[in-house]
Structure formats: C-alpha cells, structure tokens
Write an enzyme that holds these catalytic residues in place. Structure first.
Site, PDB file in Angstrom:
ATOM      1  CD  GLU A 161      -2.780  -1.317   2.428  1.00  0.00           C
ATOM      2  OE1 GLU A 161      -2.621  -0.506   3.359  1.00  0.00           O
ATOM      3  OE2 GLU A 161      -3.665  -2.190   2.428  1.00  0.00           O
ATOM      4  CD  GLU A 277      -4.503  -8.202   1.524  1.00  0.00           C
ATOM      5  OE1 GLU A 277      -5.391  -7.508   2.057  1.00  0.00           O
ATOM      6  OE2 GLU A 277      -3.297  -7.937   1.629  1.00  0.00           O
TER       7      GLU A 277
HETATM    8  C1  XIL Z   1      -6.140  -7.043   8.158  1.00  0.00           C
HETATM    9  C2  XIL Z   1      -6.394  -8.323   8.941  1.00  0.00           C
HETATM   10  O1  XIL Z   1      -7.351  -9.087   8.273  1.00  0.00           O
HETATM   11  C3  XIL Z   1      -6.857  -8.002  10.334  1.00  0.00           C
HETATM   12  O2  XIL Z   1      -6.942  -9.201  11.095  1.00  0.00           O
HETATM   13  C4  XIL Z   1      -5.868  -7.039  10.970  1.00  0.00           C
HETATM   14  O3  XIL Z   1      -6.309  -6.684  12.196  1.00  0.00           O
HETATM   15  C5  XIL Z   1      -5.721  -5.793  10.114  1.00  0.00           C
HETATM   16  O4  XIL Z   1      -5.286  -6.170   8.862  1.00  0.00           O
HETATM   17  N1  XIL Z   1      -4.905  -5.003   3.655  1.00  0.00           N
HETATM   18  C6  XIL Z   1      -3.874  -5.816   4.065  1.00  0.00           C
HETATM   19  C7  XIL Z   1      -4.105  -6.782   5.146  1.00  0.00           C
HETATM   20  O5  XIL Z   1      -2.808  -5.828   3.437  1.00  0.00           O
HETATM   21  O6  XIL Z   1      -2.968  -7.017   5.928  1.00  0.00           O
HETATM   22  C8  XIL Z   1      -5.242  -6.354   6.047  1.00  0.00           C
HETATM   23  O7  XIL Z   1      -5.510  -7.401   6.964  1.00  0.00           O
HETATM   24  C9  XIL Z   1      -6.467  -6.014   5.230  1.00  0.00           C
HETATM   25  C10 XIL Z   1      -6.172  -4.885   4.297  1.00  0.00           C
END
Ligand code: XIL
Length: 371
Positions: A161, A277
């Site tokens: 990001e 994701e």
């Molecule tokens: C999120 C996780 O799912 C949660 O458990 C944590 O508390 C916060 O992060 N983008 C990302 C991930 O790259 O690492 C994030 O994951 C969601 C958004």
C-alpha cells in the site's frame, strides 16, 4: 537453471516433478468431478489459496476446508511487524512457525505478508526510528524475517500500500514514516534487500484500489504503473503485483476491460499478477440470505472471470475461507446487525454460491479479450 520461483510456477504446468512434495494437489473427487478449488486452479497452472490464522489449529471443521481447497496460504496477521517484534530486538516467530508447519504438512505453498507497511508497526517504532536509522531498521527487519524463512516462501509482499493519489499523498506515494524518513528510494532498497535475503522468492508489490473503474482507480492504476516502470527500468528485483481485491456486493463501478488492460500493462513489464486478499463485502447488500449470497457470488465471478483471462495471473488468494472468521465483521459491519457473509463457506462450513462461482471461474477456459 530454474529457480524456486520458476519451479513453483511451472510445477502446475507439468514441469514440476522435482517439487512433487510441495505441489501435491488436494484433489477431492465427487462422482469423477474435481471439486477442490486448489485442484481446479492447478489444472490451469495457477494457485488457489487463502489467508489463515489460529482457527486452523483450533477448529477441525475449518482446518478441513482449508486443507481441501488451499494450495497456498498466507498468515492473516502473524507475520506483521507488530506481532513478530513486540519488543524491539526480540523476535517471536512462534505463531508464524506454526502456520508454516501447517502449510508444509499439507503440501501448501506459503506467502509472506508483509514487510514494509505503514500499518501494524510495533508500539516502540515511533520512539525508536529516526531519519538517521530508518534505512538500517527497515533493511535489518527485512533481512531478519526474509532470511529466517529463506527457501520456504513462495512470495513476499515486500511493500504494501505505498501508492496514494489522494491529496494526502506526496507525488504518487503515500505519506508514510518510510517516505518521510528514507525518501522515495525506500521501495528500491526494500526490494533489493529482500532479494538478497531470499533470491528464490517471488517479490510482490501489494495494494488495494486497483480494481474499480472510478477516477480514483484510474489515477491509482496509472501511478502504480509509473512506480513499477521506474523500479523495473532500474533493474530492481520485483516480480508481481498483488491486487488485494477487497471488493463489494453488489459490484458497482467495475469494467472488466479496464482491469484487464491494467493487468496486461503490468504483464508487459514482465511481472505476474496475483489476487492476494479477495473477499466481497456484503455490508450494503440486501438482508435476504439467498439474495445476498447471490450478489456476493456475482462479484466473485466478475472479478475472477476478468483476472483469470490474463495469462500472467499466477494465483488467487482469498482473505479467509469461511464466514466464521473475517476481518469484515469489524471493518465493514452491516447496519442491520446481521452477521456478514463475504467468503466461500458459511460459518458452519457449508459451501455457498460464492464457492460455486469461484469453482466455475477456475474451470472455465479464458475468453480472449481485446485490449
Ligand atoms: C487485516 C487483517 O485481516 C486483520 O486481522 C488485521 O487486524 C488488520 O489487517 N490489507 C492488508 C491486510 O494488506 O494485511 C489487512 O488485513 C487487510 C487490508
């Protein structure tokens, strides 16, 4: 000679005898039909998988669906900086080691997430990291973590990001502690350091907001391509773009031609695409469960039928597999208080229409798109 990265990619195209211990498909046959998502993905030469967490150790039914469907897994948070180095200088890799052992016992590839991010920094970070030592702190974190798992990681989300095209960005870059303390070169340093620590791992740039056809999406895609072009032209070891793929149902503002063109532009730089994701928020979807599950399934279908038509796509990874656990329960709750249903299985591990949509998308041969 093929390195591990090439092998992991070719293993599923029939060239991977040497990796048979890693690449055993978790095939489940029902009436002669392959019904595992991992097996369907492998048939088209890619990986399917999911983020995992402690539930794989505590919930047997959950563990079973992960073993059945995932050919690759990634820890949802256990590898983030604030979890592995709570106290400065004291690393605790025990949770990561447990997830990795689970993956290896089940013949799954394992992703690393994530090394350089503006979130999930340890509490000690702001008091200890300065302009004078930031480069060294970042590099030694990368060297320690990547080095520890050298040879065992399919792909690393090295930088997460980094692009921000809103007014709070600086140029195209997010105004993170890394940018403030190291400057824009932090990206190049991060990738070079990761490559030195594990020359065989696929090194990924991972971000959200690259999927939708909005003006913000256009600007973010253009900025991302500019950044990637710069890194590639400087010979920086970067191998793939991770489209996080946190999307929403009903899917709006989605133009497959725009996403396809972006993926092909990324591929033209010699990079792979991974959906890293994927989940579908049902925050604003109708309450009725059948309707809701159908619009969620449609959103999975829309994004996957596009991304799977890109030859450079190497993996599809969801951010969880069952509604029993999803970060969207807290980050995107519904105003009617109903539990969210963003993933492929219900909270009692029943396959949902979204599972069928993903299975169908993985089984369908790609339609050719024009650019
Ligand atoms: C999120 C996780 O799912 C949660 O458990 C944590 O508390 C916060 O992060 N983008 C990302 C991930 O790259 O690492 C994030 O994951 C969601 C958004």
């Amino acid at each position: 000679m093929l390195n591990r990265r090439d092998l992991l990619q070719t293993a599923f195209l029939g060239g991977g005898a040497a990796l048979s211990s890693v690449a055993q498909p978790n095939v489940v046959h029902a009436a002669g039909k392959v019904t595992s998502l991992s097996a369907l993905a492998k048939q088209r030469g890619i990986l399917f998988g999911t983020a995992i967490g402690p539930l794989v150790a505590t919930n047997e039914a959950y563990r079973k669906i992960v073993v059945a469907d995932a050919g690759i897994v990634v820890p949802e948070y256990e590898m983030k900086w604030r979890f592995i180095e709570k106290t400065q200088g004291v690393y605790d890799f025990s949770a990561v080691d447990r997830r990795l052992a689970f993956a290896q016992q089940n013949g799954m590839a394992f992703r690393g997430h994530t090394l350089v991010w503006h979130e999930a920094l340890p509490d000690w970070f702001s008091g200890a990291v300065t302009v004078d030592n930031a480069k060294e702190v970042m590099a030694s974190h990368i060297t320690n973590v990547v080095g520890r798992y050298k040879g065992q990681i399919h792909s690393w989300d090295v930088v997460n990001e980094a692009i921000d095209v809103t007014p709070s960005g600086v140029g195209d870059l997010r105004n993170t502690p890394w940018l403030q303390m190291i400057g824009p070169d932090y990206l190049e340093i991060a990738y070079r350091t990761a490559a030195a620590a594990d020359p065989g791992a696929m090194l990924v740039y991972n971000d959200y907001g690259l999927v939708y056809a909005s003006s913000g999406g256009d600007a973010k895609r253009a900025a991302t391509l500019r950044m990637l072009e710069r890194l590639v032209s400087r010979g920086v070891p970067i191998h793939a773009v991770g489209l996080q793929g946190h999307i929403e149902a009903p899917i709006r503002n989605f133009d497959p031609n725009i996403l396809y063109r972006f993926c092909m532009d990324v591929a033209a730089l010699g990079l792979k695409i991974m959906v890293t994701e994927l989940d579908v928020s049902d925050q604003y979807a109708p309450a009725d469960i059948a309707v809701r599950d159908a619009v969620v399934a449609d959103a999975y279908k829309a994004i996957l039928s596009c991304v799977l038509s890109v030859p450079a796509t190497a993996a599809v990874i969801t951010w969880g597999l069952s509604d029993i656990h999803t970060w969207l329960s807290t980050s995107r709750p519904r105003s009617d208080g109903l539990p969210v249903r963003p993933l492929l299985y219900t909270d009692t591990m029943q396959k949902k229409p979204a599972w069928d949509a993903v299975a169908r998308a993985l089984s369908t041969s790609s339609t050719k798109r024009s650019r």
